[in-house]
Scaffold this motif. Sequence first.
Motif, short mmCIF file in Angstrom:
data_model
loop_
_atom_site.label_atom_id
_atom_site.label_comp_id
_atom_site.label_asym_id
_atom_site.label_seq_id
_atom_site.Cartn_x
_atom_site.Cartn_y
_atom_site.Cartn_z
N TYR A 114 21.44 -81.91 -119.45
CA TYR A 114 21.34 -80.90 -120.50
C TYR A 114 20.11 -80.03 -120.27
CZ TYR A 114 24.72 -83.98 -122.69
OH TYR A 114 25.84 -84.75 -122.93
N VAL A 115 20.27 -78.74 -120.56
CA VAL A 115 19.18 -77.78 -120.46
C VAL A 115 19.00 -77.11 -121.82
CG1 VAL A 115 18.33 -75.70 -119.30
CG2 VAL A 115 19.73 -77.35 -118.04
N PHE A 116 17.75 -76.98 -122.25
CA PHE A 116 17.53 -76.30 -123.53
C PHE A 116 16.28 -75.43 -123.47
CE2 PHE A 116 14.44 -79.63 -124.25
CZ PHE A 116 13.53 -79.11 -125.18
N THR A 117 16.23 -74.46 -124.36
CA THR A 117 15.03 -73.65 -124.53
C THR A 117 14.95 -73.17 -125.97
OG1 THR A 117 13.71 -71.90 -123.52
CG2 THR A 117 16.01 -71.36 -124.00
N VAL A 118 13.86 -72.49 -126.29
CA VAL A 118 13.64 -71.93 -127.62
C VAL A 118 13.24 -70.47 -127.45
CG1 VAL A 118 12.31 -72.03 -129.75
CG2 VAL A 118 12.93 -74.15 -128.56
N MET A 119 14.03 -69.59 -128.06
CA MET A 119 13.78 -68.15 -127.96
C MET A 119 13.04 -67.66 -129.21
SD MET A 119 15.31 -67.38 -125.07
CE MET A 119 15.51 -65.59 -125.15
N LEU A 120 12.19 -66.67 -129.02
CA LEU A 120 11.52 -66.03 -130.16
C LEU A 120 12.43 -64.97 -130.77
CD1 LEU A 120 7.86 -65.52 -128.86
CD2 LEU A 120 8.62 -67.07 -130.68
N SER A 121 12.64 -65.07 -132.07
CA SER A 121 13.47 -64.09 -132.77
C SER A 121 12.60 -62.97 -133.33
CB SER A 121 14.23 -64.75 -133.92
OG SER A 121 15.19 -65.65 -133.42
N ASP A 122 13.17 -61.79 -133.34
CA ASP A 122 12.49 -60.62 -133.89
C ASP A 122 12.70 -60.58 -135.40
OD1 ASP A 122 11.52 -58.17 -134.62
OD2 ASP A 122 12.86 -56.99 -133.33
N PRO A 123 11.66 -60.79 -136.20
CA PRO A 123 11.82 -60.81 -137.66
C PRO A 123 12.32 -59.48 -138.23
CG PRO A 123 9.50 -60.78 -137.07
CD PRO A 123 10.26 -61.00 -135.79
N GLN A 124 12.20 -58.39 -137.44
CA GLN A 124 12.66 -57.10 -137.91
C GLN A 124 14.13 -56.85 -137.58
OE1 GLN A 124 10.57 -55.38 -139.82
NE2 GLN A 124 9.15 -57.07 -139.41
N SER A 125 14.73 -57.74 -136.83
CA SER A 125 16.14 -57.57 -136.45
C SER A 125 17.05 -57.88 -137.64
CB SER A 125 16.49 -58.52 -135.29
OG SER A 125 17.90 -58.61 -135.13
N PRO A 126 18.03 -57.04 -137.90
CA PRO A 126 18.98 -57.32 -138.98
C PRO A 126 19.69 -58.67 -138.80
CG PRO A 126 19.23 -55.07 -138.22
CD PRO A 126 18.33 -55.75 -137.25
N MET A 127 19.94 -59.06 -137.53
CA MET A 127 20.61 -60.33 -137.28
C MET A 127 19.72 -61.50 -137.69
SD MET A 127 23.39 -61.76 -136.42
CE MET A 127 24.29 -60.44 -135.61
N THR A 128 18.43 -61.40 -137.40
CA THR A 128 17.49 -62.45 -137.81
C THR A 128 17.43 -62.55 -139.33
OG1 THR A 128 16.17 -62.11 -135.81
CG2 THR A 128 15.11 -63.26 -137.63
N ALA A 129 17.49 -61.41 -139.98
CA ALA A 129 17.48 -61.40 -141.44
C ALA A 129 18.69 -62.17 -141.99
CB ALA A 129 17.48 -59.97 -141.96
N MET A 130 19.80 -62.10 -141.26
CA MET A 130 21.01 -62.79 -141.69
C MET A 130 20.97 -64.28 -141.39
SD MET A 130 23.30 -60.75 -143.16
CE MET A 130 21.87 -60.18 -144.07
#
Length: 544
Positions: A114-130
Motif C-alpha cells: 500500500y502507498v499513501f500520502t497527505v495532500m494540502l488542501s486550499d482553504p479558499q477552494s470551493p471544493m474544500t469548503a464543501m
Amino acid sequence: MKITAIRSDRIYRDMMTALPDKKENIYRNQLMKPFEFKWACVGIPLTAAQEGGYDVVSAATMSGFYAPVQITEERQAEIEKISSDTFWASCEASIRNTLLDFEQHGIQLPKQEYVFTVMLSDPQSPMTAMTGDYCGDGGIPGYIIGSIVPNERSLGLLPVALAHETNHNVRWQFIQWSNHITLADMIVSEGLAETFAAKMFGEDKVGKWVSETTPEVLRKTIKPLVRENLEAHDFQTLSSYLYGDEIMSLRGGQPIGMPYCGGYACGYALIGHYLKKKRSIYLRGDHYADRRNFEAIGGFLEMKVSDVAKLTGVTVRTLHYYDEIGLLPPSEVTSSGYRVYNDADLEVLQQILFFRELDFSLEEIRGIMQNPAYEKETALQNQKALLVQKRDRLDRLIALVDKTLKGECDMSFKQFDTTKIEEAKQQYAAEVKQRWGNTVAYAEYEKKSASYNTVQQKMLDGEGAAILNEFGKNRSLPPDSVEVQELVKKWQAYITDNYYNCTKEILSCLGQMYVGDERFTQHIDQYGVGTAAFMAAAIEVYTS
C-alpha cells in the motif's frame, strides 16, 4: 504487509524553493507518479497530451488541493504542521490497524503493498469548503490519499478519514469496478467505511458528510430519492446521489434535489440499521463486497407495495385491501400516492399471515392485534407448535411413500390424519378467545354466529356447497364466459346475504386465497380437481 508513506511534506519543501517552471515537474514525478496506476484507473494521465489539458495537476486542483504554483513560502506554516514523524506515524498506524483488523477476522487480503500520502488542501477552494478541512480517497486498492487543511482538529481527525478510505481499499479488493456498480452498492460501501471508522475511533469522530444530516432530512428527502434510484449505475448519476447538489454543481452537474452528501449519510444510517439486527460488518472473502448480504437495504429504505408483494407472496390487491380495512396501513403514503412499508409493517404482516394460517377472519385478526393485551411472543410460540405438527405429519407421509415404493404393503391411513393439527388449532383458538374475547371483532363474530340455529346453518352450508358444485361442473368453460360470470355473481350474493358485505375488493382477495391457501384449495377441489383455480380465475375476470 508493506505500507509506504510518500512524505508530501518533504516534497512540498522542495517545490517551495524550486523555480516556478520546476514546481510542476516535482509535483508530477515525486508526488503523483507513485500513484500513477490509481490515476490511470480513472482515466487521468500524469501529463496531458496537450499543454493545458486535463491531467493529474488539473484534477488535483479541481479536488481542492493546492496547485504546484501555489506551493511557495506562504505555505511554509502549513507544511510544518504536517511534517512531524508523529503525524505520519499516526496516519500509517490507522491504515495498518484497519488492514490488520480485517485479517484478524479471517479475511485474507489479496493486496499486500500500500502507498499513501497527505495532500494540502486550499482553504479558499470551493471544493474544500464543501468537503471540509480533512478528507480522503481510497477507491483504488493499494493507493490511499488523504487531504487536509492542517489545524489542531483536522490533524487529529485525518487518521479517522484514512481508516474510512482503507476500508474502501479492502472492499474494492473483492469486487471489480464496472459499469454495473449501482447506487445501492455505493451507498453500502460508504456506509461500511464510515461505520468502520466510527468503530475504530468513536462515533463522535464521524465526518461532516454524515453528521450534518438531520433525521428529518434523511427520512423525508434523502431516503425517497435513494429508494427510487437504487439500481442507477451511470457514474455521473451515482456521484450526484452520493455527493449532493452543492458538490456536484462545482463539477458541472445538474441539481437533483439531493442534500449535501446525502448518499453518505444514507449509507451510514443504513449500516447502523443493519447492525441493530446483531449482524457483523465482517464477512469472509468476496462476500464482504456483496451488497446482497446486507438485507437491511429493504427494511431501512422501506418498500413499495409491489416490493412487499414480491417478498411475501401476498398480492398487491390484498395489501391494498388490508390498508383499506385498517388491518395493515403502510408507514407512509408518498405525495405520489405510493404506499411505503417499513420493517415494523412487515412484522405486522407476518403476524396477520400467522393468524390466517389459524383460520381467523380478517376482522377477528384486527380485533386481536389492536388489543393492548396482544402478545407477539405467545403467537409465535403457538405458530411453532403448529408447524411442528405439520412437519411430523409430512414426515409420516414421506415414510409411507418410501415403504410403498419398496413394495411393502401398508394399508394404514393414520398418516393422512390431520386430527392433531386441527386439535392444536382449536386449542389455540380457544386460548385466543379466552384472552381476547372482549374485543369488538369477537363480539361481532359471536353475534353473527349465534344468529343461526343448527338447521339454518346446515341450509346455508348446503346452499354454498351447491354453488361450489356448479363451479366444479362448469370448470371446462372459459372463466370469462357468461355462465361462469353469473356463478361468480351468485357466489358474491351468497356471501353478502349470509355473512358480510362482499365487495368486489373482498371477493378479489377471496379468489386469491382460494389458490394461495392450501386449506381453501383442498376444500373447494372436493367439487373437482382444479375447481379452486377455476374459481380464482373467474373471480379475477369479474373483479377486474
